[in-house]
Design a protein around this motif. Structure first.
Motif, PDB file in Angstrom:
ATOM      1  N   ILE A 108     106.038 -50.451  35.349  1.00 37.36           N
ATOM      2  CA  ILE A 108     105.201 -49.475  34.642  1.00 37.36           C
ATOM      3  C   ILE A 108     104.112 -50.195  33.847  1.00 37.36           C
ATOM      4  CG2 ILE A 108     105.206 -47.733  32.806  1.00 37.36           C
ATOM      5  CD1 ILE A 108     107.993 -46.915  33.805  1.00 37.36           C
ATOM      6  N   GLY A 109     104.458 -51.315  33.217  1.00 31.60           N
ATOM      7  CA  GLY A 109     103.460 -52.090  32.494  1.00 31.60           C
ATOM      8  C   GLY A 109     102.365 -52.598  33.405  1.00 31.60           C
ATOM      9  N   ALA A 110     102.731 -53.078  34.602  1.00 32.04           N
ATOM     10  CA  ALA A 110     101.727 -53.542  35.563  1.00 32.04           C
ATOM     11  C   ALA A 110     100.792 -52.415  35.968  1.00 32.04           C
ATOM     12  CB  ALA A 110     102.418 -54.126  36.797  1.00 32.04           C
ATOM     13  N   GLY A 111     101.337 -51.205  36.141  1.00 32.21           N
ATOM     14  CA  GLY A 111     100.490 -50.056  36.467  1.00 32.21           C
ATOM     15  C   GLY A 111      99.474 -49.772  35.373  1.00 32.21           C
ATOM     16  N   ALA A 112      99.900 -49.905  34.117  1.00 29.31           N
ATOM     17  CA  ALA A 112      98.973 -49.698  33.000  1.00 29.31           C
ATOM     18  C   ALA A 112      97.864 -50.752  33.007  1.00 29.31           C
ATOM     19  CB  ALA A 112      99.740 -49.734  31.677  1.00 29.31           C
ATOM     20  N   PHE A 113      98.222 -52.008  33.282  1.00 29.51           N
ATOM     21  CA  PHE A 113      97.218 -53.077  33.345  1.00 29.51           C
ATOM     22  C   PHE A 113      96.196 -52.801  34.455  1.00 29.51           C
ATOM     23  CE2 PHE A 113     100.502 -56.142  31.450  1.00 29.51           C
ATOM     24  CZ  PHE A 113      99.892 -56.124  30.204  1.00 29.51           C
ATOM     25  N   ARG A 151      83.317 -49.370  33.290  1.00 27.55           N
ATOM     26  CA  ARG A 151      82.654 -48.922  32.069  1.00 27.55           C
ATOM     27  C   ARG A 151      82.305 -50.017  31.057  1.00 27.55           C
ATOM     28  NH1 ARG A 151      83.466 -43.492  31.096  1.00 27.55           N
ATOM     29  NH2 ARG A 151      81.881 -43.828  29.501  1.00 27.55           N
ATOM     30  N   LEU A 152      82.966 -51.174  31.106  1.00 24.06           N
ATOM     31  CA  LEU A 152      82.794 -52.177  30.064  1.00 24.06           C
ATOM     32  C   LEU A 152      81.531 -52.984  30.299  1.00 24.06           C
ATOM     33  CD1 LEU A 152      83.940 -53.523  27.536  1.00 24.06           C
ATOM     34  CD2 LEU A 152      85.263 -55.036  29.016  1.00 24.06           C
ATOM     35  N   ARG A 153      80.571 -52.877  29.393  1.00 23.03           N
ATOM     36  CA  ARG A 153      79.311 -53.595  29.471  1.00 23.03           C
ATOM     37  C   ARG A 153      78.972 -54.153  28.116  1.00 23.03           C
ATOM     38  NH1 ARG A 153      80.774 -52.599  33.777  1.00 23.03           N
ATOM     39  NH2 ARG A 153      79.661 -51.743  35.570  1.00 23.03           N
ATOM     40  N   LEU A 154      78.895 -55.495  27.993  1.00 18.74           N
ATOM     41  CA  LEU A 154      78.538 -56.116  26.723  1.00 18.74           C
ATOM     42  C   LEU A 154      77.019 -56.257  26.622  1.00 18.74           C
ATOM     43  CD1 LEU A 154      81.143 -58.990  26.264  1.00 18.74           C
ATOM     44  CD2 LEU A 154      81.286 -56.620  25.539  1.00 18.74           C
ATOM     45  N   PHE A 196      93.445 -49.729  16.286  1.00 18.96           N
ATOM     46  CA  PHE A 196      93.538 -49.275  17.671  1.00 18.96           C
ATOM     47  C   PHE A 196      94.206 -50.333  18.558  1.00 18.96           C
ATOM     48  CE2 PHE A 196      89.829 -46.666  16.302  1.00 18.96           C
ATOM     49  CZ  PHE A 196      90.371 -45.427  16.589  1.00 18.96           C
ATOM     50  N   GLY A 197      93.770 -51.599  18.395  1.00 22.15           N
ATOM     51  CA  GLY A 197      94.226 -52.638  19.301  1.00 22.15           C
ATOM     52  C   GLY A 197      95.669 -53.050  19.093  1.00 22.15           C
ATOM     53  N   TRP A 198      96.073 -53.178  17.827  1.00 23.29           N
ATOM     54  CA  TRP A 198      97.434 -53.607  17.515  1.00 23.29           C
ATOM     55  C   TRP A 198      98.350 -52.440  17.144  1.00 23.29           C
ATOM     56  CZ3 TRP A 198      98.867 -59.011  15.824  1.00 23.29           C
ATOM     57  CH2 TRP A 198      97.968 -59.955  16.354  1.00 23.29           C
ATOM     58  N   GLY A 199      97.743 -51.316  16.759  1.00 23.82           N
ATOM     59  CA  GLY A 199      98.545 -50.165  16.371  1.00 23.82           C
ATOM     60  C   GLY A 199      99.344 -49.576  17.520  1.00 23.82           C
ATOM     61  N   MET A 200      98.933 -49.870  18.767  1.00 25.22           N
ATOM     62  CA  MET A 200      99.673 -49.376  19.927  1.00 25.22           C
ATOM     63  C   MET A 200     100.888 -50.237  20.266  1.00 25.22           C
ATOM     64  SD  MET A 200      98.350 -46.598  20.968  1.00 25.22           S
ATOM     65  CE  MET A 200      99.072 -46.470  22.608  1.00 25.22           C
ATOM     66  N   MET A 201     100.995 -51.401  19.642  1.00 26.40           N
ATOM     67  CA  MET A 201     102.104 -52.296  19.972  1.00 26.40           C
ATOM     68  C   MET A 201     103.475 -51.701  19.634  1.00 26.40           C
ATOM     69  SD  MET A 201     100.397 -55.979  18.963  1.00 26.40           S
ATOM     70  CE  MET A 201     101.556 -57.030  19.832  1.00 26.40           C
ATOM     71  N   ILE A 230      82.322 -52.222  20.682  1.00 29.93           N
ATOM     72  CA  ILE A 230      83.452 -52.748  19.918  1.00 29.93           C
ATOM     73  C   ILE A 230      84.584 -51.722  19.869  1.00 29.93           C
ATOM     74  CG2 ILE A 230      84.176 -53.418  17.585  1.00 29.93           C
ATOM     75  CD1 ILE A 230      81.638 -54.984  17.321  1.00 29.93           C
ATOM     76  N   LEU A 231      84.250 -50.443  19.728  1.00 31.64           N
ATOM     77  CA  LEU A 231      85.280 -49.410  19.770  1.00 31.64           C
ATOM     78  C   LEU A 231      85.945 -49.377  21.144  1.00 31.64           C
ATOM     79  CD1 LEU A 231      86.761 -47.090  18.426  1.00 31.64           C
ATOM     80  CD2 LEU A 231      84.878 -45.580  19.087  1.00 31.64           C
ATOM     81  N   GLN A 232      85.155 -49.525  22.193  1.00 31.45           N
ATOM     82  CA  GLN A 232      85.681 -49.559  23.556  1.00 31.45           C
ATOM     83  C   GLN A 232      86.637 -50.737  23.750  1.00 31.45           C
ATOM     84  OE1 GLN A 232      82.750 -50.464  26.587  1.00 31.45           O
ATOM     85  NE2 GLN A 232      83.607 -48.915  27.954  1.00 31.45           N
ATOM     86  N   LEU A 233      86.241 -51.910  23.247  1.00 36.24           N
ATOM     87  CA  LEU A 233      87.113 -53.077  23.334  1.00 36.24           C
ATOM     88  C   LEU A 233      88.425 -52.853  22.585  1.00 36.24           C
ATOM     89  CD1 LEU A 233      84.500 -55.939  22.795  1.00 36.24           C
ATOM     90  CD2 LEU A 233      85.689 -55.394  24.928  1.00 36.24           C
ATOM     91  N   ALA A 234      88.347 -52.190  21.428  1.00 35.59           N
ATOM     92  CA  ALA A 234      89.554 -51.913  20.648  1.00 35.59           C
ATOM     93  C   ALA A 234      90.513 -51.000  21.411  1.00 35.59           C
ATOM     94  CB  ALA A 234      89.175 -51.290  19.308  1.00 35.59           C
ATOM     95  N   LEU A 235      89.974 -49.983  22.058  1.00 30.64           N
ATOM     96  CA  LEU A 235      90.817 -49.039  22.795  1.00 30.64           C
ATOM     97  C   LEU A 235      91.453 -49.707  24.016  1.00 30.64           C
ATOM     98  CD1 LEU A 235      88.548 -45.878  22.579  1.00 30.64           C
ATOM     99  CD2 LEU A 235      90.645 -46.335  21.288  1.00 30.64           C
ATOM    100  N   ILE A 236      90.678 -50.549  24.712  1.00 27.04           N
ATOM    101  CA  ILE A 236      91.254 -51.278  25.845  1.00 27.04           C
ATOM    102  C   ILE A 236      92.357 -52.210  25.355  1.00 27.04           C
ATOM    103  CG2 ILE A 236      90.795 -52.991  27.645  1.00 27.04           C
ATOM    104  CD1 ILE A 236      87.982 -51.817  27.893  1.00 27.04           C
TER     105      ILE A 236
END
Length: 412
Positions: free
Chosen positions: A391-396, A406-409, A356-361, A225-231
């Motif tokens: 630049i946004g596409a590069g981040a995606f 790394r993402l494994r549920l 984490f998820g919305w604070g970066m907006m 869940i922390l990983q999902l928040a950071l992504i």
């Protein structure tokens, strides 16, 4: 879809409140930045207004999470919507006060302050609403319920709200904010009418920081869940960078007015509606983990298209795709959180997640405006604008690579 609505009155009212509230939000999505462009076309000023709208998620998510677990969630939603009603009326007062000579800075400051307060109320409202849903719907039907709510929110928030705002602005600049206030008032009434089940009140109060530490401890022990928040934080930052300057792209590259820009945003809403209806089935078909990989793989495509091309029909298709894959991500991750997080901690852990998820907006919003402003002297205005999308596409793309690696549920 109809079965859940027919059999569950409380869910109907919650969804009605979400739809009305998001109709008002959708009006504001167009009306706030368009009003800002009537004051100035400086991308840095537009970024400040967008920053003010989103920075409350960074500042207040954590304390609001504690309050959500302590407080009456129904009352919190009602008060938040009534507060936003009053703030929408305050924007009308700001408009009617008149610009005056040399008042650009004052008007942007006033608009930013009201946007900040509106965003603060939204933090209370949205955290309480998402936390309350599992108490009204059985856990086995959370994907269905979240899909329906996402569909209604997209229909009202982007399919109806932005074009309606464009039409209202064409009539009179204050009109969309008056309509926004009415929507928030009706949303408050719908939530007030819900018969929430009795909820055990936490009698032991260990103090704010002790309760917050309990949420931090839980999310650290559940690293997915922390990983999902950071992504999500990275995704939202990149999205907001592009969305902040989308109004300038619409005006200066595509040559659209307020009504046309509203219809462009409606294309994104259509993708959200389709996503809300189809994504629960896609998640079942491909599995939660693979669905998230698919969403991450498709997220760079809209920004690459906006960077390369200047076509209105293509922009419509790209915004449709962007919102569709965003809903796929949200349906899977929100349902996963609601199923896994204990009710007694749901408000706090959701708040940490959104920190984490919305604070970066707001950071993404500032980045979008300032990247364009800094690049404009050397690249020219249009190329500087397009650079934000590149630049946004590069981040995606970077987040997709990380997610696949790394993402494994956890199963089950």
């Amino acid at each position: 879809m109809a079965a859940l609505l027919k059999e569950n009155r409380n869910f109907r009212l919650l969804m009605s409140g979400a739809g009305l509230s998001n109709l008002s939000d959708g009006i504001g999505v167009l009306a706030f930045p368009w009003l800002a462009t009537l004051i100035t076309t400086d991308p840095r000023a537009l970024a400040i207004v967008a920053f003010a709208t989103r920075v409350p998620w960074f500042l207040w998510s954590l304390p609001v999470g504690v309050l959500t677990d302590r407080a009456d969630r129904q009352r919190m939603m009602v008060r938040a919507d009534l507060t936003r009603m009053a703030l929408a009326l305050a924007v009308v007062a700001l408009i009617l006060s008149g610009p005056g000579d040399g008042a650009v800075a004052w008007q942007i400051a006033g608009l930013s302050a009201l946007a900040f307060l509106m965003g603060t109320a939204e933090v209370f409202r949205d955290n309480a609403a998402q936390t309350a849903l599992p108490s009204l719907v059985h856990k086995d039907r959370l994907e269905e319920a979240n899909g329906q709510i996402w569909s209604v929110e997209q229909i009202m928030g982007q399919f109806v709200g932005p074009p309606l705002a464009g039409l209202l602005i064409a009539l009179a600049v204050p009109a969309p904010f008056l309509f926004e206030a009415l929507g928030f008032a009706l949303a408050a009434w719908a939530v007030w009418a819900i018969a929430f089940p009795a909820r055990a009140v936490v009698s032991q109060r260990d103090g704010f920081w002790a309760e917050m530490r309990a949420g931090w401890t839980w999310i650290r022990e559940h690293k997915v869940i922390l990983q999902l928040a950071l992504i999500l934080g990275g995704l939202n930052a990149a999205h907001m960078a592009g969305f902040t300057i989308l109004v300038l792209y619409s005006q200066e590259v595509l040559g659209l007015g307020a009504v046309g820009h509203g219809m462009l945003l409606t294309a994104g809403a259509a993708g959200g509606v389709a996503g809300g209806l189809l994504c629960p089935a896609l998640a079942r078909r491909f599995g939660s983990e693979r669905s998230l990989w698919i969403a991450l793989a498709l997220m760079p495509v809209p920004f690459i298209g906006l960077y390369l091309f200047s076509s209105i029909p293509l922009a419509i298709g790209l915004l449709f795709l962007e919102t569709f894959v965003a809903v796929l991500w949200n349906v899977v991750t929100v349902s996963y959180r609601q199923r896994v997080i204990p009710d007694a901690l749901l408000g706090r852990v959701n708040a940490i997640y959104r920190f984490f998820g919305w604070g970066m907006m707001p950071i993404g919003a500032l980045a979008g405006g300032w990247i364009m402003a800094l690049a404009e002297p050397s690249l020219g205005r249009e190329d500087a604008l397009r650079l934000v999308f590149l630049i946004g596409a590069g981040a995606f793309i970077a987040l997709f690579a990380y997610g696949v690696a790394r993402l494994r549920l956890p199963k089950g």
